[in-house]
Design a protein around this motif. Structure first.
Motif, mmCIF file in Angstrom:
data_model
loop_
_atom_site.group_PDB
_atom_site.id
_atom_site.type_symbol
_atom_site.label_atom_id
_atom_site.label_comp_id
_atom_site.label_asym_id
_atom_site.label_seq_id
_atom_site.Cartn_x
_atom_site.Cartn_y
_atom_site.Cartn_z
ATOM 1 N N PRO A 92 0.801 -1.231 0.000
ATOM 2 C CA PRO A 92 0.000 0.000 0.000
ATOM 3 C C PRO A 92 0.833 1.280 0.000
ATOM 4 N N GLU A 93 2.003 1.243 0.601
ATOM 5 C CA GLU A 93 2.844 2.442 0.682
ATOM 6 C C GLU A 93 3.434 2.845 -0.667
ATOM 7 N N VAL A 94 3.438 1.938 -1.633
ATOM 8 C CA VAL A 94 3.931 2.269 -2.975
ATOM 9 C C VAL A 94 2.863 3.122 -3.658
ATOM 10 N N LEU A 95 3.221 4.376 -3.912
ATOM 11 C CA LEU A 95 2.284 5.319 -4.516
ATOM 12 C C LEU A 95 2.329 5.286 -6.036
ATOM 13 N N GLU A 96 3.532 5.149 -6.565
ATOM 14 C CA GLU A 96 3.729 5.103 -8.013
ATOM 15 C C GLU A 96 4.919 4.218 -8.310
ATOM 16 N N ALA A 97 4.865 3.545 -9.438
ATOM 17 C CA ALA A 97 5.995 2.742 -9.883
ATOM 18 C C ALA A 97 6.057 2.826 -11.400
ATOM 19 N N PHE A 98 7.242 3.117 -11.893
ATOM 20 C CA PHE A 98 7.450 3.287 -13.321
ATOM 21 C C PHE A 98 8.533 2.348 -13.808
ATOM 22 N N LEU A 99 8.301 1.641 -14.890
ATOM 23 C CA LEU A 99 9.341 0.919 -15.604
ATOM 24 C C LEU A 99 10.051 1.978 -16.443
ATOM 25 N N ILE A 100 11.362 2.101 -16.284
ATOM 26 C CA ILE A 100 12.086 3.211 -16.908
ATOM 27 C C ILE A 100 13.261 2.721 -17.750
ATOM 28 N N SER A 101 13.775 3.610 -18.567
ATOM 29 C CA SER A 101 15.010 3.342 -19.303
ATOM 30 C C SER A 101 16.170 3.893 -18.475
ATOM 31 N N ASP A 138 19.924 3.478 -16.224
ATOM 32 C CA ASP A 138 20.718 2.615 -15.359
ATOM 33 C C ASP A 138 19.880 1.726 -14.454
ATOM 34 N N TYR A 139 18.669 2.137 -14.131
ATOM 35 C CA TYR A 139 17.787 1.361 -13.271
ATOM 36 C C TYR A 139 16.573 0.909 -14.079
ATOM 37 N N ASP A 140 15.876 -0.096 -13.566
ATOM 38 C CA ASP A 140 14.701 -0.627 -14.256
ATOM 39 C C ASP A 140 13.408 0.034 -13.791
ATOM 40 N N TYR A 141 13.358 0.387 -12.507
ATOM 41 C CA TYR A 141 12.124 0.942 -11.923
ATOM 42 C C TYR A 141 12.431 2.189 -11.117
ATOM 43 N N PHE A 142 11.477 3.084 -11.121
ATOM 44 C CA PHE A 142 11.474 4.288 -10.305
ATOM 45 C C PHE A 142 10.199 4.192 -9.480
ATOM 46 N N ILE A 143 10.340 4.148 -8.148
ATOM 47 C CA ILE A 143 9.205 3.892 -7.264
ATOM 48 C C ILE A 143 9.107 5.020 -6.242
ATOM 49 N N ARG A 144 7.900 5.531 -6.042
ATOM 50 C CA ARG A 144 7.646 6.564 -5.023
ATOM 51 C C ARG A 144 6.869 5.907 -3.892
ATOM 52 N N ILE A 145 7.412 6.011 -2.678
ATOM 53 C CA ILE A 145 6.851 5.321 -1.523
ATOM 54 C C ILE A 145 6.577 6.326 -0.400
ATOM 55 N N ALA A 146 5.432 6.190 0.257
ATOM 56 C CA ALA A 146 5.093 7.009 1.422
ATOM 57 C C ALA A 146 5.393 6.206 2.686
ATOM 58 N N VAL A 147 6.116 6.822 3.620
ATOM 59 C CA VAL A 147 6.438 6.161 4.888
ATOM 60 C C VAL A 147 6.245 7.133 6.045
ATOM 61 N N LYS A 148 6.109 6.572 7.233
ATOM 62 C CA LYS A 148 5.908 7.398 8.427
ATOM 63 C C LYS A 148 7.205 8.066 8.867
ATOM 64 N N ASP A 149 8.314 7.350 8.752
ATOM 65 C CA ASP A 149 9.625 7.863 9.156
ATOM 66 C C ASP A 149 10.687 6.881 8.667
ATOM 67 N N THR A 150 11.941 7.112 9.052
ATOM 68 C CA THR A 150 13.023 6.254 8.567
ATOM 69 C C THR A 150 12.901 4.822 9.088
ATOM 70 N N ARG A 151 12.426 4.660 10.315
ATOM 71 C CA ARG A 151 12.248 3.303 10.849
ATOM 72 C C ARG A 151 11.161 2.554 10.082
ATOM 73 N N ASP A 152 10.115 3.267 9.722
ATOM 74 C CA ASP A 152 9.041 2.657 8.939
ATOM 75 C C ASP A 152 9.568 2.234 7.568
ATOM 76 N N TYR A 153 10.435 3.063 6.982
ATOM 77 C CA TYR A 153 11.015 2.710 5.696
ATOM 78 C C TYR A 153 11.924 1.489 5.813
ATOM 79 N N GLU A 154 12.726 1.440 6.882
ATOM 80 C CA GLU A 154 13.596 0.285 7.101
ATOM 81 C C GLU A 154 12.756 -0.987 7.234
ATOM 82 N N ARG A 155 11.641 -0.900 7.946
ATOM 83 C CA ARG A 155 10.731 -2.041 8.087
ATOM 84 C C ARG A 155 10.155 -2.451 6.736
ATOM 85 N N LEU A 156 9.718 -1.476 5.950
ATOM 86 C CA LEU A 156 9.149 -1.767 4.638
ATOM 87 C C LEU A 156 10.186 -2.435 3.730
#
Length: 161
Positions: A100-109, A111-129
């Motif tokens: 659910p925290e993934v807001l947007e995900a793009f398949l891109i050209s 160096d990387y394959d995906y660009f993902i925008r994620i909403a989190v509560k804080d850094t600990r929440d991101y580490e958990r995710l």
């Protein structure tokens, strides 16, 4: 500049003006829209219906301030996968859809394959995710995370602003 929709109808300056108003507040009464764009209420209704029927207007929603509901931070994650076959790409997409925290995900050209925008509560929440969800997805070779410090501009269409 006029654009043509899926039914061969032209999107003109009146249509774009109507869309700008609806993007700002989709609950704006037809009478106000008509007055603002110089058209009758009926003409505005017909244009909105045509844009809805053509798929140009895909729905009506609310704007939510993520910080107000506990999601203080946004993280941009760039991901490279081990494999680029269709099965791997589809499995990765399905896995992202389940987070659910993934807001947007793009398949891109690039160096990387995906660009993902994620909403989190804080850094600990991101580490958990990362630990419990993102890194549990098979096939991730490399990722790079960046916390958004400030949003300078956010628009859903080039019609806003």
């Amino acid at each position: 500049m006029d654009n043509i929709d899926n039914h061969g109808k032209i999107f003109d300056s009146h249509d774009r003006a109507i869309l700008r108003i609806l993007l700002e507040d989709s609950r704006t009464p037809l009478q106000e829209i008509g007055k603002a764009v110089g058209l009758s209420t009926t003409s505005c209704w017909n244009r909105i219906k045509r844009m809805t029927d053509s798929g140009a207007i895909q729905g009506y929603t609310v704007k939510v301030d993520l910080a107000q509901i506990g999601y203080q931070d946004t993280v941009i994650v760039q991901v490279t996968l081990d494999s680029h076959n269709q099965e791997t790409l589809n499995a990765f997409a399905r896995a992202l859809e389940s987070i659910p925290e993934v807001l947007e995900a793009f398949l891109i050209s690039g160096d990387y394959d995906y660009f993902i925008r994620i909403a989190v509560k804080d850094t600990r929440d991101y580490e958990r995710l990362l630990r419990e969800q993102l890194y549990q997805i098979p096939g991730i070779r490399h990722s790079k995370s960046s916390f958004v410090l400030r949003t300078l501009k956010k628009a859903d269409t080039p019609l806003t602003g």
